[in-house]
Structure formats: C-alpha cells, structure tokens
Design a protein around this motif. Structure first.
Motif, PDB file in Angstrom:
ATOM      1  N   LEU B 163       0.808  -1.220   0.000  1.00  0.00           N
ATOM      2  CA  LEU B 163       0.000   0.000   0.000  1.00  0.00           C
ATOM      3  C   LEU B 163       0.838   1.266   0.000  1.00  0.00           C
ATOM      4  O   LEU B 163       0.466   2.262  -0.618  1.00  0.00           O
ATOM      5  N   LYS B 164       1.971   1.218   0.665  1.00  0.00           N
ATOM      6  CA  LYS B 164       2.797   2.427   0.721  1.00  0.00           C
ATOM      7  C   LYS B 164       3.265   2.818  -0.683  1.00  0.00           C
ATOM      8  O   LYS B 164       3.260   3.976  -1.062  1.00  0.00           O
ATOM      9  N   THR B 165       3.666   1.816  -1.427  1.00  0.00           N
ATOM     10  CA  THR B 165       4.118   2.067  -2.799  1.00  0.00           C
ATOM     11  C   THR B 165       2.963   2.574  -3.639  1.00  0.00           C
ATOM     12  O   THR B 165       3.087   3.562  -4.367  1.00  0.00           O
ATOM     13  N   MET B 166       1.854   1.887  -3.503  1.00  0.00           N
ATOM     14  CA  MET B 166       0.688   2.267  -4.289  1.00  0.00           C
ATOM     15  C   MET B 166       0.280   3.702  -3.951  1.00  0.00           C
ATOM     16  O   MET B 166      -0.067   4.491  -4.836  1.00  0.00           O
ATOM     17  N   LYS B 167       0.360   4.024  -2.664  1.00  0.00           N
ATOM     18  CA  LYS B 167      -0.035   5.366  -2.230  1.00  0.00           C
ATOM     19  C   LYS B 167       0.868   6.421  -2.851  1.00  0.00           C
ATOM     20  O   LYS B 167       0.392   7.434  -3.345  1.00  0.00           O
ATOM     21  N   SER B 168       2.172   6.198  -2.855  1.00  0.00           N
ATOM     22  CA  SER B 168       3.044   7.249  -3.378  1.00  0.00           C
ATOM     23  C   SER B 168       2.878   7.388  -4.882  1.00  0.00           C
ATOM     24  O   SER B 168       2.963   8.483  -5.418  1.00  0.00           O
ATOM     25  N   VAL B 169       2.596   6.277  -5.551  1.00  0.00           N
ATOM     26  CA  VAL B 169       2.357   6.357  -6.997  1.00  0.00           C
ATOM     27  C   VAL B 169       1.095   7.165  -7.266  1.00  0.00           C
ATOM     28  O   VAL B 169       1.082   8.092  -8.083  1.00  0.00           O
ATOM     29  N   VAL B 170       0.040   6.815  -6.552  1.00  0.00           N
ATOM     30  CA  VAL B 170      -1.240   7.494  -6.783  1.00  0.00           C
ATOM     31  C   VAL B 170      -1.156   8.967  -6.408  1.00  0.00           C
ATOM     32  O   VAL B 170      -1.729   9.828  -7.076  1.00  0.00           O
ATOM     33  N   GLU B 171      -0.411   9.290  -5.368  1.00  0.00           N
ATOM     34  CA  GLU B 171      -0.286  10.690  -4.957  1.00  0.00           C
ATOM     35  C   GLU B 171       0.368  11.522  -6.031  1.00  0.00           C
ATOM     36  O   GLU B 171      -0.032  12.657  -6.286  1.00  0.00           O
ATOM     37  N   ARG B 172       1.382  10.965  -6.672  1.00  0.00           N
ATOM     38  CA  ARG B 172       2.011  11.716  -7.749  1.00  0.00           C
ATOM     39  C   ARG B 172       1.112  11.825  -8.954  1.00  0.00           C
ATOM     40  O   ARG B 172       1.053  12.847  -9.616  1.00  0.00           O
ATOM     41  N   MET B 173       0.375  10.771  -9.215  1.00  0.00           N
ATOM     42  CA  MET B 173      -0.531  10.812 -10.371  1.00  0.00           C
ATOM     43  C   MET B 173      -1.663  11.801 -10.141  1.00  0.00           C
ATOM     44  O   MET B 173      -2.181  12.411 -11.074  1.00  0.00           O
ATOM     45  N   LYS B 174      -2.010  11.975  -8.884  1.00  0.00           N
ATOM     46  CA  LYS B 174      -3.126  12.868  -8.553  1.00  0.00           C
ATOM     47  C   LYS B 174      -2.854  14.283  -9.045  1.00  0.00           C
ATOM     48  O   LYS B 174      -3.769  15.016  -9.400  1.00  0.00           O
ATOM     49  N   ASN B 175      -1.584  14.664  -9.068  1.00  0.00           N
ATOM     50  CA  ASN B 175      -1.249  16.011  -9.503  1.00  0.00           C
ATOM     51  C   ASN B 175      -1.441  16.198 -10.997  1.00  0.00           C
ATOM     52  O   ASN B 175      -1.449  17.315 -11.496  1.00  0.00           O
ATOM     53  N   LEU B 176      -1.528  15.106 -11.716  1.00  0.00           N
ATOM     54  CA  LEU B 176      -1.582  15.204 -13.166  1.00  0.00           C
ATOM     55  C   LEU B 176      -2.976  14.982 -13.728  1.00  0.00           C
ATOM     56  O   LEU B 176      -3.280  15.450 -14.816  1.00  0.00           O
ATOM     57  N   SER B 177      -3.778  14.238 -12.996  1.00  0.00           N
ATOM     58  CA  SER B 177      -5.062  13.887 -13.593  1.00  0.00           C
ATOM     59  C   SER B 177      -6.119  13.724 -12.526  1.00  0.00           C
ATOM     60  O   SER B 177      -5.822  13.478 -11.370  1.00  0.00           O
ATOM     61  N   ASN B 178      -7.375  13.858 -12.938  1.00  0.00           N
ATOM     62  CA  ASN B 178      -8.467  13.682 -11.984  1.00  0.00           C
ATOM     63  C   ASN B 178      -8.955  12.257 -11.901  1.00  0.00           C
ATOM     64  O   ASN B 178      -9.620  11.877 -10.961  1.00  0.00           O
ATOM     65  N   LYS B 254      -4.262  -8.390   4.796  1.00  0.00           N
ATOM     66  CA  LYS B 254      -4.605  -8.749   3.418  1.00  0.00           C
ATOM     67  C   LYS B 254      -5.221  -7.527   2.757  1.00  0.00           C
ATOM     68  O   LYS B 254      -6.062  -6.866   3.347  1.00  0.00           O
ATOM     69  N   ALA B 255      -4.812  -7.271   1.531  1.00  0.00           N
ATOM     70  CA  ALA B 255      -5.420  -6.163   0.799  1.00  0.00           C
ATOM     71  C   ALA B 255      -5.674  -6.633  -0.615  1.00  0.00           C
ATOM     72  O   ALA B 255      -4.748  -7.079  -1.298  1.00  0.00           O
ATOM     73  N   LEU B 256      -6.929  -6.559  -1.045  1.00  0.00           N
ATOM     74  CA  LEU B 256      -7.199  -6.995  -2.404  1.00  0.00           C
ATOM     75  C   LEU B 256      -8.296  -6.132  -3.004  1.00  0.00           C
ATOM     76  O   LEU B 256      -8.958  -5.364  -2.299  1.00  0.00           O
ATOM     77  N   CYS B 257      -8.439  -6.244  -4.307  1.00  0.00           N
ATOM     78  CA  CYS B 257      -9.544  -5.527  -4.921  1.00  0.00           C
ATOM     79  C   CYS B 257     -10.204  -6.397  -5.975  1.00  0.00           C
ATOM     80  O   CYS B 257      -9.567  -7.257  -6.593  1.00  0.00           O
ATOM     81  N   ASN B 258     -11.479  -6.165  -6.122  1.00  0.00           N
ATOM     82  CA  ASN B 258     -12.267  -6.852  -7.140  1.00  0.00           C
ATOM     83  C   ASN B 258     -12.704  -5.825  -8.151  1.00  0.00           C
ATOM     84  O   ASN B 258     -13.274  -4.806  -7.779  1.00  0.00           O
ATOM     85  N   ILE B 259     -12.436  -6.130  -9.407  1.00  0.00           N
ATOM     86  CA  ILE B 259     -12.796  -5.161 -10.444  1.00  0.00           C
ATOM     87  C   ILE B 259     -13.937  -5.714 -11.279  1.00  0.00           C
ATOM     88  O   ILE B 259     -13.839  -6.825 -11.808  1.00  0.00           O
ATOM     89  N   VAL B 260     -14.989  -4.921 -11.369  1.00  0.00           N
ATOM     90  CA  VAL B 260     -16.054  -5.220 -12.310  1.00  0.00           C
ATOM     91  C   VAL B 260     -15.832  -4.263 -13.465  1.00  0.00           C
ATOM     92  O   VAL B 260     -15.941  -3.045 -13.304  1.00  0.00           O
ATOM     93  N   SER B 261     -15.509  -4.812 -14.588  1.00  0.00           N
ATOM     94  CA  SER B 261     -15.077  -3.981 -15.706  1.00  0.00           C
ATOM     95  C   SER B 261     -16.012  -2.823 -15.992  1.00  0.00           C
ATOM     96  O   SER B 261     -17.214  -3.021 -16.172  1.00  0.00           O
TER      97      SER B 261
END
Lengths: 388, 284
Positions: B163-178, B254-261
């Motif tokens: 999650l820490k990695t995912m968080k830092s990636v998403v935080e940087r992406m947040k500055n570029l896109s909604n 445990k951390a997981l996600c379910n994607i419904v396309s």
C-alpha cells in the motif's frame, strides 16, 4: 505580545521598562514589566528625567530578533535607545567578531496605554503551574475561539469550549475538562457564573509561562468583567487582561447565596432517557434519516448582541437612563459578541462606583463623577494620539 | 436503547483511535451500527458521496474491556447512529495516555455519544475530559438502507501491491489527472494508468497474486473460464483512491480488490480485528 496586537508600546518607567500591546477590538491587553535589575543598564529618562513613550510596529521590532537560536549564539549585548530629538528607536545588537547590527525603527509617540483592572477586586482567583493549564487546553482544537472557565461542585474547576449562539447546539461537539482542586496551588473561587474568554491570547501567554516555568494566576469576577492572568518573578511582571463575554441574565440576578454553579457535575450517571426519545421518534412522521426531533430549549446563557431590540435593553436599564437611548457602543470581537461590558446595558456612570473601577475595560476620557446620559460614543481605549 | 463501553488497555485504545482516524479520512458523516458483538461504520452509496460506499466491521471484544448494548427492541437488538467520525477522532486524539476511556450514548438535551477520558494527573483525583459528540439516531424503518453490500460479480480479483508504494504512486498521479484507470488480470498483473493531453503515465505491478474465491455452492468461481491475460479495467476518481490509501495507517494483513469492468472497484482491506470494504464506482 505579537499574538495580541500589531503595535508594541514601549513605556519606560521608574520601576522598569514596560512592553505592552492591545488588540484592535480592545478586548485584550498585555503588559510585560521588566524591572531595572533585568538590564545591565537602565536609564529610563533623559537628563531631565522626562520619560518618553513610543509605539513601534510589532513586525518591525520582531524582525530584529528574528531567529532566536542564532541570536543566542551570536549576540553579546543588545542596546535599546530612544532619544527624543532622534526620530528613530535604535536597537543595536552587539555580536561576535566585532559585528554590530543597528536597527533604526520608526516610532510614534503615544499616550500611556493602560487597561483598567484591579486584581484585588476580582472575586475569584486560581493559581496553577503553567504546565497543568497547558495540558488542559491541549484537549481543545487549535481553531477554538472561546473557552469557558468555571467552578463546579466538589471544588473542581472546569474548562469547556464555548459554543456560539449561531452554531446549532445539537450539531456541535462539546468538550469539557475537569481539574481537581489540588492541581492548583491556590483556589479561591467565589460562587458565581463561569466566564468565557478568548483562547488564542491565553494560549500565547501559556506558551510563555511554560517556557519560563512560572505559575500562572487567574483572577476573575463576574461575566463581563475582565479576567486577569498574572505571572511574576523577581525581575518580570506579566499581566494579560482579557474581556469576558457578558451575561445579561446573570447580571440582572444577584449571585445565588448558596453558590450553586451552573455547571453540571461530572458524573457517571448521565441522563439516559433514550426510550422515550425513540418512541417519540417512531411515532411521528419524519422524512430525513436522522430524524432528530427539535432539541428541548437549552439552558445555555446566550449573551444578547448589542443590536438587540431597544425594548429588551430598556428592561435592564436603570431608571437613570433615558428610554430609547441607543445602546452603548460596545466592544466587538470578530464574532460580534459584546465584550467587557460587565453591567450589561446599565449606564456606565454610576455614583456608587469609583471612576477607576467602572465596568469599562480601559480608562476612558469620560468625565468622572455624577450620572449623566450615557455618552453616545464610548472611548474604550485612548487612541495613541489622544484623540478619537 | 442503551450503549456503554469502556477501554482500559492503551494498546486497544491506540488501535481503536487508528481505526477511527481511517474512517474519518474516508467519510465526513457516516453511520455507526452497534450490535452485541460488533461495531460497523457504514457509508451508503449516495450521490453526495460520489457514489462511494464503505463497510467497516470491528469485533468489539478486540477493543473494549466492557461493552453493553441494548438495542431498539428485543428482536431488533441493534442501534444505528449517524455521526461525524472526525469528532470521535478528535476526542480520542488527546486520550493516548488515558487511564480509561468510556463511551456512552446519552440524551441530555439531544442524543450524544459522550466520550469520557480519564487522564492521569499528579493530584489525588484524575482529570476527566468529556466530549459530547452529537449523533443522530436512525429509526428502524431506515435500517434497510444500511445493509451489508454483497460482493459484486467481479471480473478480476487481485491482491494489491504494497500500500505504501501504491499510495506514493497514486499521490504523484493525482497532480496530473483527476481520474485513474485500474486494470488487472488473473495473472497477478495490475496497471495504474493516467492519461492527459500532455502525458500518460502507467505504473506496472506484477506477481501480485490472485485470491481464489469459492462461490456459495462450493464450485470454482466463474472467473475460471476467463482468459488469465485479459485485463479488467475501471476508470475511477483518483482522489477517492488516494483518500483510501492515505487513510491506511497500518499495513493490512490482506489487501485486495475486485474489479467489475467499467463498473466498480471493490477494495477489501483486512486487519486482524478490523475489516474494511470500500467501493469506488467507475466514472462514466
């Protein structure tokens, strides 16, 4: 002092140098008196012993002492010089390696800034180590504007966040802290209502008190009369005077003889009457999910703003007042409350009170002696030029 | 209808505070459901929330030394309250050295959760701080709005990266896109993509692993027949994802996600004694 006002008043006296500040709404005043012993050299006046007073912009003065850690390392001596023919206040820092930094600050001459207060006249006083009080206020959010201090049963002292009239009581979180009597060094509390004052300036003083490790004394009286915070040591005398929210209801009633406080006791048995509440909810037709029925009227004392009906004010005015007289100009703080008007709407010149101890916060230019129609404009603190 | 509970253990108090802090970051107002054994923090998917919904479940025994609850009626032994979790978070913030924390539902002038914190002091009696947090009591007829969401019929289920990695990636992406696109497949690969006029950025994660779900009748889930390389994707509001990740103060077991396309992403974060489910709908 910078937490209070934008201007720093420097007043040299025979008993020391007094640094003072007042806020724009005249509801907060602080003074720090440094005894001559505090200084290596203290010459309050010129050859004729005339004392000059001045005020400078807080920002400019603070700018000289900007970085405390580096000052402590480099500055050997600090000289503050005011010579009336010169039109600058000179602050000279003598630093290491022969470096001298001289700051010439513009100043304005001013009249004496003095709040009218007398700690002897305050019915109640509390003294506690600064640490205890600092630990107490930490439970309140930084953004909280006002806090209410009062005494409860069992000698306990309470601090509670003040909920403004405009805020919906059923939606606001209320935090209350109870301190036991033995946390204080002295407790001398007269029966009466709790007082409400601004937390921001108080926090400022607490920070100073904690750093200097001095006990803090709180002197207070009835709501509306200012609360005075004092800190003393051998060479320093600190006074912070804050206006308190006035309480028209309590000012018209004498304090109760048996000293019943308005504050509920801290107890484990809280009113738990939810069954009837639920019945009330289920049987009436509510649309919204929360379905909270209108709350019963609060026993909260809410001070009335000055712009209330003239009719309401007339009820409280003494006979001397002319009906329909416009309300006395009150001191407003940012939230539009009336401050520092201990006697509510009564006229300010009452023969029984000696002129210094009017409910006015500051010595004003009102003529002392006999009652008269209330001035249409009340000067609560003299303007620096003596005019208003 | 009564509720009182007490926490005496500092570690439990700490843990509880962290859960509340997480909830406070995810929802401005939410529903607290109390049952004999559990507490639930629920956010139902109203338009006002941007369609996100949340279901957080705690076993009261893991946190409280004492827990007594009497619901609305014998056959509906539950209490539903609407509250602002930030208030609860603030009340617990300065209680970290407390001797005890008691929570009680009261109705002196209006319904409140009274949090009473007993703090140590140098004097003979402790300092008591009480916080009265206003709550709204939710009537029984509205309880249906707050049922546990069912696991959606997802296309892909995948474990999340650290999650820490995912968080830092998403935080940087947040500055570029909604908005951000989450896509994943059954081979343990996940991509986080943003695309704007000027730039597109994709972060690839692999070897994440896919949890296996058994459906109710015991046979393998329908995803068995799905092409393992094929990506299921959904474009979601990046701020919501960032809020979810930022609110996590402790790494979940445990951390997981379910994607419904193209429909919804269902996040499940499990700790030892807390489970958090968070649904973020896909943007149209």
């Amino acid at each position: 002092l910078s937490r209070i006002g934008d201007e720093l008043y420097l007043e040299p006296t025979e008993s020391g140098l007094s640094l003072r500040a007042v806020n724009s709404s005249r509801s907060a005043f602080a003074s720090f008196l440094f005894a001559p012993l505090f200084f290596q050299l203290y010459e309050p006046g010129g050859p004729q012993r005339q004392l000059s007073r001045c005020k400078v912009l807080m920002k400019s003065f603070l700018g000289v002492f900007r970085s405390l850690p580096s000052l402590e390392k480099t500055v050997g001596k600090c000289l503050i010089l005011l010579k009336p023919p010169a039109n600058r206040l000179v602050v000279q820092l003598h630093c290491k390696y022969g470096v001298t930094k001289t700051h010439n600050l513009t100043f304005q001459e001013c009249e004496r800034l003095q709040a009218v207060f007398d700690t002897q006249r305050c019915a109640s006083s509390l003294c506690a180590p600064a640490r205890v009080l600092a630990e107490a206020v930490v439970h309140f959010p930084q953004t909280l504007a006002e806090v209410t201090l009062g005494a409860g049963p069992g000698g306990k002292i309470s601090l509670r966040n003040y909920v403004e009239d405009e805020a919906e009581p059923s939606k606001t979180m209320v935090t209350e802290l109870w301190l036991a009597e033995d946390e204080f060094q002295t407790v001398a509390v007269a029966p009466g209502s709790p007082i409400t004052f601004c937390l921001k300036e108080f926090r400022g003083l607490l920070t100073f008190a904690e750093a200097s490790n001095l006990p803090l004394t709180i002197h207070y009286d009835v709501p509306g009369r200012p609360v005075v915070f004092t800190l003393d040591d051998a060479v320093l005398e600190v006074r912070l005077v804050l206006a308190t929210l006035s309480d028209p209801e309590s000012s018209s009633q004498p304090p109760r003889a048996n000293g019943v406080s308005h504050l509920p006791a801290p107890s484990d048995d809280f009113a738990d009457d939810l069954e009837s509440y639920m019945i009330a909810m289920e049987t009436s037709a509510y649309e919204e999910a929360s379905g909270v029925p209108p709350s019963p009227t609060f026993p909260l004392r809410t001070p009335r703003p000055a712009e209330s009906d003239p009719e309401e004010e007339e009820e409280e005015e003494e006979e001397g007042a002319v009906p329909g007289t416009p309300p006395h100009k009150k001191v407003w703080d940012g939230q539009g409350h009336a401050w520092g008007q201990g006697d509510g709407h009564r006229p300010l010149l009452t023969p029984t009170l000696s002129p210094q101890f009017r409910s006015l916060f500051f010595g004003s230019v009102l003529t002392p002696g006999g009652p008269g129609p209330a001035p249409t404009q009340e000067v609560l603190a003299e303007d620096s030029d003596g005019e208003y | 209808m009564r509720f009182r509970a007490k926490i005496v253990d500092l570690a439990c108090l700490n843990h509880f505070s962290r859960v509340i802090n997480t909830i406070a970051k995810l929802a401005k107002t939410c529903t607290l459901r109390l049952t004999v054994g559990k507490l639930y923090f629920i956010l139902s998917d109203k338009i006002a929330n941007g369609g996100v919904s949340m279901w957080c479940e705690l076993c009261q025994g893991n946190f409280f030394n004492e827990f007594q609850m009497e619901g609305v009626a014998a056959e509906h032994n539950e209490i539903y309250l609407e509250l602002v979790p930030e208030n609860l978070s603030r009340a617990l913030k300065t209680a970290q050295s407390a001797k005890a924390v008691k929570i009680k539902l009261t109705n002196k002038h209006y319904p409140c959760l009274r949090v009473a914190v007993e703090l140590p002091s140098l004097s003979s009696s402790s300092r008591i701080v009480t916080h009265d947090i206003p709550v709204g009591v939710i009537p029984r007829r509205l309880w249906n709005d707050f049922r546990e969401p069912s696991v959606p019929d997802f296309d892909v289920s995948i474990y999340l990266p650290v999650l820490k990695t995912m968080k830092s990636v998403v935080e940087r992406m947040k500055n570029l896109s909604n908005s951000i696109v989450i896509e994943a497949n059954l081979s343990g690969e996940m991509n986080l993509k943003i695309e704007t006029d000027l730039v597109s950025v994709t972060t690839h994660f692999k070897d994440l692993g896919n949890p296996s779900w058994t459906s109710e009748d015991g046979c393998q889930s329908s995803t068995q027949s799905r092409d393992p390389e094929s990506m299921a994707e959904a474009r979601i509001d990046i701020k919501k994802l960032q809020q979810l990740l930022a609110g996590q103060q402790v790494n979940p077991t445990k951390a997981l996600c379910n994607i419904v396309s193209k429909r919804i992403v269902h996040f499940i974060l499990l700790h030892e004694d807390v489970s958090l489910q968070y649904f973020i709908p896909a943007l149209v």
